[in-house]
Write a protein that holds these residues in place. Structure first.
Motif, mmCIF file in Angstrom:
data_model
loop_
_atom_site.group_PDB
_atom_site.id
_atom_site.type_symbol
_atom_site.label_atom_id
_atom_site.label_comp_id
_atom_site.label_asym_id
_atom_site.label_seq_id
_atom_site.Cartn_x
_atom_site.Cartn_y
_atom_site.Cartn_z
ATOM 1 N N LYS A 115 0.860 -1.334 -0.046
ATOM 2 C CA LYS A 115 -0.042 0.161 0.129
ATOM 3 C C LYS A 115 0.834 1.182 -0.010
ATOM 4 C CE LYS A 115 -3.891 2.316 2.338
ATOM 5 N NZ LYS A 115 -3.287 3.559 2.164
ATOM 6 N N THR A 116 1.942 1.261 0.778
ATOM 7 C CA THR A 116 2.973 2.368 0.982
ATOM 8 C C THR A 116 3.464 2.580 -0.517
ATOM 9 O OG1 THR A 116 3.347 2.065 3.286
ATOM 10 C CG2 THR A 116 4.820 3.153 1.982
ATOM 11 N N ILE A 117 4.058 1.568 -1.219
ATOM 12 C CA ILE A 117 4.599 1.839 -2.362
ATOM 13 C C ILE A 117 3.752 2.334 -3.560
ATOM 14 C CG2 ILE A 117 5.703 0.948 -4.210
ATOM 15 C CD1 ILE A 117 7.427 1.646 -1.762
ATOM 16 N N LEU B 68 3.624 5.421 -5.847
ATOM 17 C CA LEU B 68 3.425 5.613 -7.466
ATOM 18 C C LEU B 68 2.278 5.831 -7.991
ATOM 19 C CD1 LEU B 68 5.643 2.313 -7.651
ATOM 20 C CD2 LEU B 68 6.349 4.692 -8.516
ATOM 21 N N GLY B 69 1.199 6.123 -7.427
ATOM 22 C CA GLY B 69 -0.020 6.352 -7.912
ATOM 23 C C GLY B 69 -0.762 5.170 -8.520
ATOM 24 N N ILE B 70 -0.590 4.021 -8.080
ATOM 25 C CA ILE B 70 -1.152 2.703 -8.591
ATOM 26 C C ILE B 70 -1.889 1.927 -7.472
ATOM 27 C CG2 ILE B 70 0.728 2.437 -10.292
ATOM 28 C CD1 ILE B 70 2.056 0.621 -8.686
ATOM 29 N N GLN B 71 -2.407 1.135 -7.671
ATOM 30 C CA GLN B 71 -3.097 0.350 -6.848
ATOM 31 C C GLN B 71 -2.244 -0.669 -6.045
ATOM 32 O OE1 GLN B 71 -6.540 0.649 -6.013
ATOM 33 N NE2 GLN B 71 -6.254 2.408 -7.456
ATOM 34 N N ALA B 72 -2.517 -1.119 -4.703
ATOM 35 C CA ALA B 72 -1.881 -2.093 -3.932
ATOM 36 C C ALA B 72 -1.989 -3.635 -4.682
ATOM 37 C CB ALA B 72 -2.166 -2.237 -2.482
ATOM 38 N N GLY B 73 -0.900 -4.134 -4.727
ATOM 39 C CA GLY B 73 -1.233 -5.355 -5.494
ATOM 40 C C GLY B 73 -0.692 -5.270 -6.873
ATOM 41 N N ASP B 74 -0.574 -4.194 -7.551
ATOM 42 C CA ASP B 74 -0.189 -4.015 -8.854
ATOM 43 C C ASP B 74 1.365 -4.645 -9.164
ATOM 44 O OD1 ASP B 74 -2.579 -3.121 -9.618
ATOM 45 O OD2 ASP B 74 -1.923 -0.912 -10.100
ATOM 46 N N PRO B 75 1.766 -5.032 -10.362
ATOM 47 C CA PRO B 75 2.988 -5.527 -10.488
ATOM 48 C C PRO B 75 4.121 -4.364 -10.543
ATOM 49 C CG PRO B 75 1.827 -5.709 -12.602
ATOM 50 C CD PRO B 75 0.925 -5.372 -11.349
ATOM 51 N N VAL B 76 5.120 -4.537 -9.624
ATOM 52 C CA VAL B 76 6.134 -3.786 -9.879
ATOM 53 C C VAL B 76 7.617 -4.308 -10.070
ATOM 54 C CG1 VAL B 76 5.105 -1.881 -8.578
ATOM 55 C CG2 VAL B 76 6.414 -3.605 -7.245
ATOM 56 N N MET B 77 8.685 -3.785 -10.430
ATOM 57 C CA MET B 77 10.031 -4.344 -10.416
ATOM 58 C C MET B 77 10.700 -3.804 -9.379
ATOM 59 S SD MET B 77 11.916 -6.382 -12.378
ATOM 60 C CE MET B 77 11.239 -6.407 -13.906
ATOM 61 N N ARG B 78 11.291 -4.566 -8.319
ATOM 62 C CA ARG B 78 11.867 -4.405 -7.120
ATOM 63 C C ARG B 78 13.396 -4.463 -7.347
ATOM 64 N NH1 ARG B 78 14.009 -6.139 -2.203
ATOM 65 N NH2 ARG B 78 13.348 -5.181 -0.326
ATOM 66 N N THR B 79 14.138 -3.597 -6.933
ATOM 67 C CA THR B 79 15.751 -3.623 -7.134
ATOM 68 C C THR B 79 16.451 -3.232 -5.870
ATOM 69 O OG1 THR B 79 15.542 -3.198 -9.789
ATOM 70 C CG2 THR B 79 17.696 -3.214 -8.778
ATOM 71 N N SER B 80 17.175 -4.051 -5.264
ATOM 72 C CA SER B 80 17.860 -3.699 -4.063
ATOM 73 C C SER B 80 19.272 -3.307 -4.545
ATOM 74 C CB SER B 80 17.617 -4.658 -2.700
ATOM 75 O OG SER B 80 16.477 -4.798 -2.549
ATOM 76 N N TYR B 81 19.948 -2.358 -4.062
ATOM 77 C CA TYR B 81 21.222 -1.971 -4.500
ATOM 78 C C TYR B 81 22.096 -1.888 -3.189
ATOM 79 C CZ TYR B 81 19.712 -0.332 -8.991
ATOM 80 O OH TYR B 81 18.937 -0.084 -10.446
ATOM 81 N N VAL C 121 7.114 7.606 -11.571
ATOM 82 C CA VAL C 121 7.448 6.650 -12.685
ATOM 83 C C VAL C 121 8.502 5.832 -11.941
ATOM 84 C CG1 VAL C 121 6.928 7.747 -14.835
ATOM 85 C CG2 VAL C 121 9.140 7.845 -13.433
ATOM 86 N N GLU C 122 9.147 6.099 -10.786
ATOM 87 C CA GLU C 122 9.945 5.352 -9.992
ATOM 88 C C GLU C 122 9.945 5.954 -8.515
ATOM 89 O OE1 GLU C 122 13.165 5.627 -8.514
ATOM 90 O OE2 GLU C 122 14.414 4.173 -9.027
ATOM 91 N N THR C 123 10.229 5.148 -7.388
ATOM 92 C CA THR C 123 10.478 5.705 -6.187
ATOM 93 C C THR C 123 11.234 4.748 -5.582
ATOM 94 O OG1 THR C 123 9.158 6.626 -4.147
ATOM 95 C CG2 THR C 123 8.614 4.211 -5.107
ATOM 96 N N ALA C 124 12.017 5.440 -4.705
ATOM 97 C CA ALA C 124 13.352 4.562 -3.949
ATOM 98 C C ALA C 124 13.528 5.106 -2.747
ATOM 99 C CB ALA C 124 14.486 4.763 -4.784
ATOM 100 N N ASP C 125 13.888 3.962 -1.828
ATOM 101 C CA ASP C 125 14.298 4.418 -0.265
ATOM 102 C C ASP C 125 15.822 4.210 -0.424
ATOM 103 O OD1 ASP C 125 11.704 4.714 0.905
ATOM 104 O OD2 ASP C 125 11.346 2.608 0.369
ATOM 105 N N PHE D 38 11.523 0.766 -6.667
ATOM 106 C CA PHE D 38 10.048 0.393 -7.450
ATOM 107 C C PHE D 38 9.755 0.801 -8.589
ATOM 108 C CE2 PHE D 38 10.503 -0.155 -2.610
ATOM 109 C CZ PHE D 38 10.087 -1.833 -2.514
ATOM 110 N N GLU D 39 9.576 0.373 -9.614
ATOM 111 C CA GLU D 39 9.126 0.860 -10.825
ATOM 112 C C GLU D 39 7.853 0.100 -11.301
ATOM 113 O OE1 GLU D 39 13.211 2.187 -12.956
ATOM 114 O OE2 GLU D 39 11.944 0.432 -13.932
ATOM 115 N N PRO D 40 6.581 0.663 -11.665
ATOM 116 C CA PRO D 40 5.458 0.037 -12.289
ATOM 117 C C PRO D 40 5.863 -0.671 -13.452
ATOM 118 C CG PRO D 40 4.950 2.411 -11.657
ATOM 119 C CD PRO D 40 6.344 2.188 -11.620
ATOM 120 N N LEU D 41 5.231 -1.755 -13.269
ATOM 121 C CA LEU D 41 5.571 -2.717 -14.621
ATOM 122 C C LEU D 41 4.835 -2.256 -15.686
ATOM 123 C CD1 LEU D 41 6.622 -6.243 -13.163
ATOM 124 C CD2 LEU D 41 8.020 -4.728 -14.901
ATOM 125 N N VAL D 42 3.429 -1.280 -15.451
ATOM 126 C CA VAL D 42 2.815 -1.053 -16.469
ATOM 127 C C VAL D 42 3.450 -0.108 -17.368
ATOM 128 C CG1 VAL D 42 1.646 0.960 -15.206
ATOM 129 C CG2 VAL D 42 0.412 -0.161 -17.186
#
Length: 254
Positions: free
Chosen positions: A120-122, A126-139, A229-233, A154-158
């Motif tokens: 829900k937070t992400i 990102l202005g999308i729905q909880a449960g929508d597919p995203v690409m998660r990358t840890s650096y 279009v992308e958010t990061a912590d 996190f990036e929305p796969l849409v």
């Protein structure tokens, strides 16, 4: 022998040593007097001396080295992360790489990418729905071989699914801005919210954050106009970085 009245003796001893550190009498990497010397100087017991040194350690002013004693920590950050200038020109690579190279350092990073669904937070970010597919990358980022920063993006796969830049690090272009440019989505601004907090165990271990040193937690979101279009912590140790902003002021309208 000191005359301690009012506040507990260990706090007054910590006050005295802290003042010596802050006024430069004791400088970075100087060794504190031994426990025996401090006991003699202040006329107190070993436990009082140890409590005083522990206060300074919890404040990030001193660090203990096994078998060697306690030493004054450098109080000025070792590196500067210049945030305000990162986008004065449209970037061609990652902001971290640009910042490290501008400081004369060699940037490196390792990463893990996987498909998942938005919490829900992400989703809110990102202005999308909880449960929508995203690409998660840890650096995990390094500067001159030393751990410098952690980031989870996190990036929305849409937006990216099926494009050449679906994999943030596996395609022909890296860096959020140039990757989005490559698929016709042009980032117009970046929002960063910065907070300070204690390091979590994994963060402290990975970034080698000493006891008493807070971390800087940065929530960064890239926008194409009003669309995120992308958010990061992002996490950096406050003893290694200063967040230095250079913000343009619009010209005067005559």
């Amino acid at each position: 022998m000191a005359d301690f009245r009012g506040r507990p003796a260990y706090l007054q001893i910590a006050d005295d040593i802290r003042s010596q550190i802050l006024d430069g009498t004791l400088q970075a990497e100087d060794r504190l007097p031994s426990e025996a010397d401090l006991m003699a100087d202040y006329g107190v017991s070993r436990i009082v001396v140890r409590n005083a040194v522990e206060v300074l350690r919890s404040e990030g002013l001193v660090v203990k080295q096994q078998g060697r004693g306690s030493f004054v920590r450098a109080q000025r950050p070792q590196r500067t992360r210049v945030v305000g200038d990162l986008y004065s020109e449209r970037p061609e690579a990652s902001p971290f790489a640009a910042s490290a190279r501008a400081s004369g350092q060699v940037p490196e990073w390792e990463y893990q990418t996987r498909r998942t669904t938005a919490s829900k937070t992400i989703a809110d970010r990102l202005g999308i729905q909880a449960g929508d597919p995203v690409m998660r990358t840890s650096y995990r980022f390094f500067a001159d071989g030393e751990p410098a920063m952690l980031s989870t993006s996190f990036e929305p796969l849409v937006i990216t699914e099926g494009t050449p830049v679906e994999q943030p690090e596996g395609g022909p272009v890296t860096g959020v801005v140039p990757r989005m440019d490559a698929i016709g989505i042009h980032i117009t601004h970046v929002v960063e919210d910065v907070t300070g907090r204690s390091a979590r165990p994994y963060e402290a271990e990975t970034l080698k954050v000493p006891v008493g040193v807070p971390i800087l937690a940065i929530e960064r979101t890239y926008f194409a106009k009003s669309r995120p279009v992308e958010t990061a912590d992002i996490v950096v140790s406050s003893d290694r970085y200063v967040l230095s902003y250079r913000l343009p002021v619009p010209p005067r309208k005559d």
